[in-house]
Scaffold this active site. Sequence first.
Site, mmCIF file in Angstrom:
data_model
loop_
_atom_site.group_PDB
_atom_site.id
_atom_site.type_symbol
_atom_site.label_atom_id
_atom_site.label_comp_id
_atom_site.label_asym_id
_atom_site.label_seq_id
_atom_site.Cartn_x
_atom_site.Cartn_y
_atom_site.Cartn_z
ATOM 1 N N TYR A 1 56.860 39.881 6.641
ATOM 2 C CA TYR A 1 56.205 38.683 6.064
ATOM 3 C C TYR A 1 54.831 38.983 5.488
ATOM 4 O O TYR A 1 54.084 38.060 5.206
ATOM 5 C CB TYR A 1 55.999 37.605 7.140
ATOM 6 C CG TYR A 1 57.173 37.324 8.030
ATOM 7 C CD1 TYR A 1 58.356 36.807 7.514
ATOM 8 C CD2 TYR A 1 57.091 37.556 9.397
ATOM 9 C CE1 TYR A 1 59.426 36.539 8.342
ATOM 10 C CE2 TYR A 1 58.158 37.284 10.236
ATOM 11 C CZ TYR A 1 59.322 36.779 9.699
ATOM 12 O OH TYR A 1 60.377 36.508 10.529
ATOM 13 N N GLU B 1 58.688 21.123 19.134
ATOM 14 C CA GLU B 1 59.253 22.399 19.585
ATOM 15 C C GLU B 1 58.347 23.586 19.268
ATOM 16 O O GLU B 1 58.721 24.465 18.487
ATOM 17 C CB GLU B 1 60.596 22.619 18.880
ATOM 18 C CG GLU B 1 61.570 21.499 19.084
ATOM 19 C CD GLU B 1 62.790 21.594 18.188
ATOM 20 O OE1 GLU B 1 63.809 20.968 18.517
ATOM 21 O OE2 GLU B 1 62.729 22.305 17.148
ATOM 22 N N CYS C 1 59.861 56.338 10.387
ATOM 23 C CA CYS C 1 60.037 57.126 9.170
ATOM 24 C C CYS C 1 60.044 56.253 7.926
ATOM 25 O O CYS C 1 61.036 56.232 7.191
ATOM 26 C CB CYS C 1 61.320 57.925 9.280
ATOM 27 S SG CYS C 1 61.242 59.019 10.681
ATOM 28 N N GLY D 1 56.778 27.130 19.471
ATOM 29 C CA GLY D 1 57.095 28.431 20.063
ATOM 30 C C GLY D 1 55.852 29.300 19.964
ATOM 31 O O GLY D 1 55.149 29.559 20.932
HETATM 32 N N1 LLP Z 1 62.279 24.672 16.172
HETATM 33 C C1 LLP Z 1 63.143 25.202 15.314
HETATM 34 C C2 LLP Z 1 64.365 24.460 14.971
HETATM 35 C C3 LLP Z 1 62.913 26.475 14.759
HETATM 36 O O1 LLP Z 1 63.785 26.993 13.912
HETATM 37 C C4 LLP Z 1 61.736 27.167 15.114
HETATM 38 C C5 LLP Z 1 61.461 28.486 14.562
HETATM 39 C C6 LLP Z 1 60.858 26.576 16.020
HETATM 40 C C7 LLP Z 1 61.149 25.313 16.523
HETATM 41 C C8 LLP Z 1 59.604 27.245 16.479
HETATM 42 O O2 LLP Z 1 58.710 27.515 15.458
HETATM 43 P P1 LLP Z 1 57.240 28.049 15.836
HETATM 44 O O3 LLP Z 1 56.515 26.931 16.521
HETATM 45 O O4 LLP Z 1 57.409 29.222 16.712
HETATM 46 O O5 LLP Z 1 56.641 28.419 14.529
HETATM 47 N N2 LLP Z 1 60.220 35.110 12.881
HETATM 48 C C9 LLP Z 1 59.292 34.261 12.170
HETATM 49 C C10 LLP Z 1 59.374 32.830 12.635
HETATM 50 C C11 LLP Z 1 60.747 32.243 12.532
HETATM 51 C C12 LLP Z 1 60.770 30.867 13.095
HETATM 52 C C13 LLP Z 1 62.169 30.397 13.251
HETATM 53 N N3 LLP Z 1 62.261 29.081 13.775
HETATM 54 C C14 LLP Z 1 57.875 34.812 12.331
HETATM 55 O O6 LLP Z 1 57.721 35.831 12.980
HETATM 56 O O7 LLP Z 1 56.943 34.251 11.798
#
Ligand code: LLP
Length: 463
Positions: A364, A320, A391, A322
């Site tokens: 982060y 998965e 701000c 993203g």
């Molecule tokens: N699958 C599940 C169950 C997840 O919870 C996530 C991300 C992904 C796949 C995708 O992860 P990726 O390949 O995008 O790293 N807001 C944070 C990241 C939070 C990720 C939440 N879950 C940031 O900006 O680094």
Amino acid sequence: MSRSAHPAGPRHGDVLPEGHYTAPPTDLNALDPKVWSRTVTRTPDGKVTVGGMEVSRLAEEFGTPAYFLDEEDFRARCRAWRDAFGADADVFYAGKAFLSRAVVRWLHEEGLNLDVCSGGELTTALDAGMPAERIAFHGNNKTPEEIERAVAAGVGHIVLDSFQEIVRVAHIADRLGTRQRVQIRVTVGVEAHTHEFIATAHEDQKFGIALAGGEAAEAVRRALKLDGLELVGIHSHIGSQIFDTAGFEVAARRVVSLLAEIRDEHGVELPEIDLGGGLGIAYTSADDPREPHEIAEALNDIVTRECAAAGLAVPRISVEPGRAIVGPTAFTLYEVGTIKPLEGLRTYVSVDGGMSDNIRTALYDAEYSVALVSRSSDAEPMLVRVVGKHCESGDIVVRDAFLPADLAPGDLIAVPATGAYCRSMASNYNHALRPPVVAVREGAGRVIVRRETEEDLLRLDVG
Ligand code: LLP
């Protein structure tokens, strides 16, 4: 203000203050292909282009701040993931990184599936024509209403995240007279090497059901007894922005050993495992991400080996990603507003956006890079902190970077690798208007998410 140097800012060769920064790059005009999307180039006359469009022209047409998304790069990354995993595996794009109707259509056309984690994401996916059976629905607290919509729509999988949810989904499926395909999300007890807020496989956090102490085995026992559920697999997601494959391999090994336990106890071989997302990308030249094919080889090897050792048929693997798909495909374009040299410290460069379009630096401590893109410059490097217009002094976009010392108000600067978790986590803090997302391809830009307007803000304010 003139385009002269700002004399108070540290220069290349000065003794610089403590910080995160590294040495200045030798060529400030260079655009490292690791952090910029595939079609970004600087022409010999110093102009930066993306998708065959000059960035300055994009700014005139679409304004700043804005996210520009390289559609060709997005599609190429989808294909790279799909090809790396092949026909015996499934790639689910994690919509939380960035989702819009155009993105859903591209995914569909490129043969990817889609992960959603809220009713809003589900609606967007279905509205843009993603077939329901290619959608997986995640989340640690899906509401009964969301579950009902997902089951009624016929989503391919619901990923169960708690004991309560096992019962909830089963009841809803019963009531709707159907059997829902489900996976159970387990926490495998891996400490992923990433920021605490985005690590998800250690035991002390909110996601999944622990393998430790037999909790996951008990969840499987319960799910197998319920008529409304068709348990097809086990899911694990160890965290995000991870560079090394070791954590994924440990997770794969532990998930396969659960499959073996399930076979021994119930005589059932679950046909699927999902190893989640989390592959890191390059935000600065110092980052060294793995390629999809390296991840695919590592995961296929370990799963095949462990299954052979356990006498199991190799299950269908899914992943998965993203960030690894959308992250590198976009940059945020800002106009420089004010420039404040602080004697002996650094120069503060304020842009027309900030923490409302990129909260990741504040949240982060994320590192980004930045470049002057409306022109090239041969001026000396100047240590800068790129800040927004909000701000708060924590309103930092790029903590430490080098820009040419002749930087001036009105210049356009761009922060690369902002395709993931920037627009999707954008806010209206200080009543900022969230920037548009413009897809650029073959010499033309097309708005796929429009800029917010003050009318949009007032429309919600009904008091
Ligand atoms: N699958 C599940 C169950 C997840 O919870 C996530 C991300 C992904 C796949 C995708 O992860 P990726 O390949 O995008 O790293 N807001 C944070 C990241 C939070 C990720 C939440 N879950 C940031 O900006 O680094």
